[in-house]
Design an enzyme around this catalytic site. Structure first.
Site, PDB file in Angstrom:
ATOM      1  CG  HIS A  37      -2.091  -0.969   1.085  1.00  0.00           C
ATOM      2  ND1 HIS A  37      -3.422  -0.505   0.478  1.00  0.00           N
ATOM      3  CD2 HIS A  37      -2.157  -2.424   0.956  1.00  0.00           C
ATOM      4  CE1 HIS A  37      -4.033  -1.723   0.481  1.00  0.00           C
ATOM      5  NE2 HIS A  37      -3.338  -2.649   0.752  1.00  0.00           N
ATOM      6  CG  ASP A 177      -1.753  -4.071  -9.009  1.00  0.00           C
ATOM      7  OD1 ASP A 177      -0.820  -4.178  -8.221  1.00  0.00           O
ATOM      8  OD2 ASP A 177      -2.945  -3.792  -8.647  1.00  0.00           O
TER       9      ASP A 177
HETATM   10  C1  GLA Z   1      -3.401  -3.500  -5.121  1.00  0.00           C
HETATM   11  C2  GLA Z   1      -3.409  -2.352  -5.713  1.00  0.00           C
HETATM   12  C3  GLA Z   1      -2.132  -1.699  -5.829  1.00  0.00           C
HETATM   13  C4  GLA Z   1      -1.410  -1.667  -4.367  1.00  0.00           C
HETATM   14  C5  GLA Z   1      -1.621  -3.029  -3.801  1.00  0.00           C
HETATM   15  C6  GLA Z   1      -1.392  -3.031  -2.183  1.00  0.00           C
HETATM   16  O1  GLA Z   1      -2.865  -4.508  -5.744  1.00  0.00           O
HETATM   17  O2  GLA Z   1      -4.067  -2.456  -7.031  1.00  0.00           O
HETATM   18  O3  GLA Z   1      -2.150  -0.254  -6.598  1.00  0.00           O
HETATM   19  O4  GLA Z   1      -2.138  -0.466  -3.741  1.00  0.00           O
HETATM   20  O5  GLA Z   1      -2.853  -3.443  -3.725  1.00  0.00           O
HETATM   21  O6  GLA Z   1       0.288  -2.531  -2.084  1.00  0.00           O
END
Ligand code: GLA
Length: 385
Positions: A37, A177
């Site tokens: 996060h 991601d």
């Molecule tokens: C998900 C979100 C990402 C990131 C992660 C936690 O994968 O899509 O943007 O915030 O959670 O790190």
């Protein structure tokens, strides 16, 4: 399931729509190596694109309709060019390709007027391995190819996918991601300074391995817990007078955190320390200090467990079991949390038999086996030629 190939995708597209596609694109899922996060908090993160993918085949549809089909689905979903509202229920996966199509216009790019899309994947959905971003990026590349714009730079491609997810799917995610899926390279981790964002690559250690233990517990970011954490962090930054929590160092926080409600103080401590852990991990990787990398990964999990509170008893139990294994360097939940999978970094000596032993001990308590996958760091999103 046999691994899909460009040829098998083309065959299925043809049997779905009656003619061949103009393009097949492929985008990988990702593991969040460390940086939980931190992305939407202006921090850094290390991810790896993985050798599990979403494939999207596409052709223009002269009738101006949007037709979508997902392998294993019942029937072709046919939509008007602009359905207006977000799709709910079992067809809600269509919001991803539709969101990408709409985002092309938001980014000043050409849109195909109508298209036929075929989607296949060997990426477990809901495991926290980013099947959503892979679908967004493969769709974006395929649609861009249809309008001769597939040379879009990788940072724009990642931004487009994130925009689709933020605006049209409704998840306030950061760039981890889509950035990792766009910039992945075999044998490498992707380092993202999410402020810019700026992207670079760090060699994945030759003598270490990535394993995933998927709890198969529901992990749906859209359910609201992810958005709640996002808001807690942004509110905490505001109360502390900084643009992003990652603007603060661990040493600066202690007197300031008295200004925050207890939950926000814990979230802030997690983000600020996690951002520092990403930096320390990148340095330890450079020095080849795998023992330190492993300790940082497990410390990240404990912080998610106790401070960010986005772990679950099942994820914690897997980390507890893995942590005790002599061939495991470190383990942590990967991705948004609240279910999903644990990632383990292991030594060469960790075998399938060791993984099965962990799975047995886990299922003795939880009643069902986790899905285990030995992953390789892979190349990013591309058109399959
Ligand atoms: C998900 C979100 C990402 C990131 C992660 C936690 O994968 O899509 O943007 O915030 O959670 O790190």
């Amino acid at each position: 399931m046999s691994i899909p190939t460009r040829e098998s995708i083309i065959t299925q597209f043809r049997s779905t729509y009656g003619s061949p596609p103009s393009v097949v694109a492929r985008a990988p899922g990702r593991v969040e190596f460390i940086g939980n996060h931190t992305d939407y908090n202006g921090g850094a993160v290390l991810g790896a694109a993985i050798d599990r993918y979403v494939w999207v085949a596409a052709a223009t549809n002269p009738s101006g309709r949007l037709r979508l089909f997902s392998a294993g689905g019942q029937s072709v979903l046919e939509l008007p060019a602009d359905p207006g509202t977000r799709i709910t229920g079992s067809d809600s996966w269509a919001n991803y390709p539709l969101g990408v199509w709409r985002s092309l216009k938001d980014f000043g790019l050409r849109q195909p007027a109508g298209f036929d899309l075929f989607v296949e994947s060997n990426l477990p959905a809901g495991a926290g391995l980013s099947s959503s971003a892979a679908l967004e990026l493969a769709t974006a590349l395929a649609l861009l190819h249809l309008v001769d714009q597939a040379d879009l730079p990788a940072d724009r491609l990642a931004a487009l996918g994130r925009h689709a997810e933020n605006k049209y799917v409704g998840v306030p995610c950061g760039i981890l991601d889509q950035g990792t899926s766009a910039f992945g390279r075999a044998g490498h981790l992707v380092h993202i300074d999410c402020r810019g964002p700026s992207f670079s690559r760090v060699p994945f250690p030759a003598n270490a391995h990535l394993w995933i233990f998927n709890t198969r517990e529901k992990h749906a970011l859209i359910d609201g817990l992810y958005a709640t954490r996002n808001k807690e962090c942004l509110d905490a930054a505001k109360a502390l007078g900084v643009a992003f929590l990652a603007d603060l160092t661990p040493a600066q926080l202690p007197p300031l955190d008295k200004k925050l409600p207890p939950a926000q103080a814990k979230r802030a401590k997690h983000i600020i320390e996690e951002h520092a852990r990403v930096h320390d991990t990148a340095e330890a990787l450079q020095r080849g200090d795998l023992a330190m990398v492993g300790r940082l990964l497990t410390a990240s999990h404990r912080s998610s467990q106790h401070l960010f509170e986005n772990s679950t008893p099942a994820l914690d139990q897997l980390v507890d079991l893995l942590e005790k294994h002599p061939a495991v360097l470190g383990a942590r939940l990967t991705g948004g949390g609240f279910g999903g999978a644990v990632m383990a970094l292991t030594k060469d000596s960790f075998t399938e038999k060791d993984a099965a032993g962990i799975a047995r001990a886990y299922s003795a308590k939880h009643g069902r086996e986790p899905e285990m996958i030995h992953l390789q760091a892979a190349d990013g999103a591309k058109i399959e030629t």
